[in-house]
Design an enzyme around this catalytic site. Structure first.
Site: not given
Length: 405
Positions: A93, A130, A224-225
């Site tokens: 990020c 992932g 939460c983004c």
């Protein structure tokens, strides 16, 4: 006014000016154009903002997390085919700020006179995951520490368990109310309502935030983004280049530091440190010492609020308020307009959105706009010093100080 000077690797040895920034509106997954189109658009916006032709740019640093090798070339080729070096990078990020770090370093060292940093992301709906299941995950060690400390819930998003766990550890130590975290989300929506480039511009009440579904620990859905698509870019150059081309020289990178994990991440038995509190504190300390300032000198901050819990602990990691005082800092409104310091005037990751590779450069876009005085309804009056904090688990943290000169 000259750029701040000081000892250490974080201080700029040769003035590096941010002369152009560009950002496209962030969108929900499925509503965006393809990554290469978004990236090219953001790059062109930054070049147009600077008034620099692409053939004057000598190197490109392009960041993204979810994409194939040389996706950076695919995006930048939409701007031009000049044969310059194009470096692709992925630092989770903090990818966008890592691209900026390398572009700044190239100009500062004298390797080049002008470089572009570009970040983009075309994300998919849902929680982060992932891409590979036939090899160890880079997050395995972090997950093992987390599981030993607080267990693991297969039904909850892993990132929320990391940062929600950090929030729970803070609550255990200081006894704060769960809705203190929710107040951060309310503030984020209020700021984003003034930002035409943000993905979520509708305001929320504290009751609405707290009534949204629980994700993990103190975190509800609105804390939460969201997965987001978007792109942003910045043009950096030397003073000589800026003068030669008669560019806007008002914003310089006064100091910048990048840190990675130390033993405390894995040995402290504290989820706050697992998610990068010490990386943040170390990077901020380097920047303050290099620039010869303190957090009390800052006017505006864009920090990494991927979850409300991370914004709260980052207040203290950056030294915006002493350890253990974040709740009072929030309740008193010292984190917004009319308080001590405006944090995330853009709406932050929570409301502006978080396209991973673009986030660091979107923060740059916001802070350069603030220092230029062009942030419209979000403008922090008289802003002269702006701090950026961008964090990636795995891990890397970049802290950048911008100064109006």
């Amino acid at each position: 006014m000259e750029p701040f000077q000081g000892a250490g690797m974080a201080v700029t040895k040769r003035a590096v000016h941010v002369v152009g920034v560009g950002m496209i509106p962030f969108t929900k997954p499925g509503a965006s154009e393809s990554y290469n189109v978004m990236g090219a658009k953001a790059a062109k916006l930054a070049l147009d903002d600077a008034g620099v032709p692409y053939d004057a740019v000598q190197q490109a640093y392009v960041g993204y997390v979810y994409g194939d090798s040389t996706a950076g070339q695919a995006a930048i080729y939409g701007v031009g085919l000049t044969g310059i070096p194009v470096f692709n990078l992925n630092n989770n990020c903090s990818t966008g700020s890592s691209a900026l770090y390398l572009a700044r370093q190239a100009v500062e060292s004298g390797m080049v006179e002008c470089a572009i940093a570009l970040g983009f992301e075309q994300m998919q709906p849902g929680a982060l995951k992932g891409a590979w299941d036939d090899r160890p995950s880079p997050m395995t060690r972090f997950a093992e520490v987390m599981t030993a400390h607080q267990g693991y819930e297969p039904a909850a998003p892993r990132a929320a368990q990391f940062f929600g766990g950090a929030g729970m550890d803070y609550m255990k130590q200081y006894g704060i109310r769960p809705d203190t975290f929710g107040r951060i989300s309310v503030k984020a929506r209020q700021h984003a309502a003034r930002n035409p480039l943000a993905v979520f511009r509708q305001t929320l009440t504290l009751e609405e935030v707290m009534a949204s579904p629980t994700v993990f620990g103190p975190l509800t859905r609105y804390q939460c983004c969201p997965p987001t698509c978007g792109a942003a870019a910045a043009i950096v150059c030397s003073a000589d280049f800026a003068k030669k081309h008669k560019l806007d020289m008002r914003v310089v990178i006064a100091a910048q530091a990048m840190t990675t994990d130390t033993p405390s991440t894995f040995e402290s038995d504290d989820m706050r440190r697992v998610v990068g509190y010490d990386m943040t504190a170390n990077a901020a300390k380097q920047v303050y010492e290099a620039a010869g300032i303190g957090p009390e000198d800052l006017d505006v901050v864009e920090l990494h609020d991927c979850f409300t819990a991370n914004e709260l602990i980052t207040y203290e990691g950056l030294g915006l308020t002493p350890e253990g005082t974040a709740e009072k800092f929030i309740v008193d409104g010292d984190n917004t307009y009319g308080g001590r310091i405006v944090t995330n005037p853009s709406g932050g990751l929570l409301s502006k959105g978080h396209p991973l590779g673009a986030t660091g450069l979107a923060q740059c876009y916001e802070l350069v706009s603030q220092l230029r005085g062009t942030a419209d309804q979000r403008q922090v009056e008289g802003a002269r010093l702006a701090l950026q904090h961008n964090l990636g688990l795995g891990g890397a943290c970049v802290v950048t100080l911008y100064q109006k000169v």
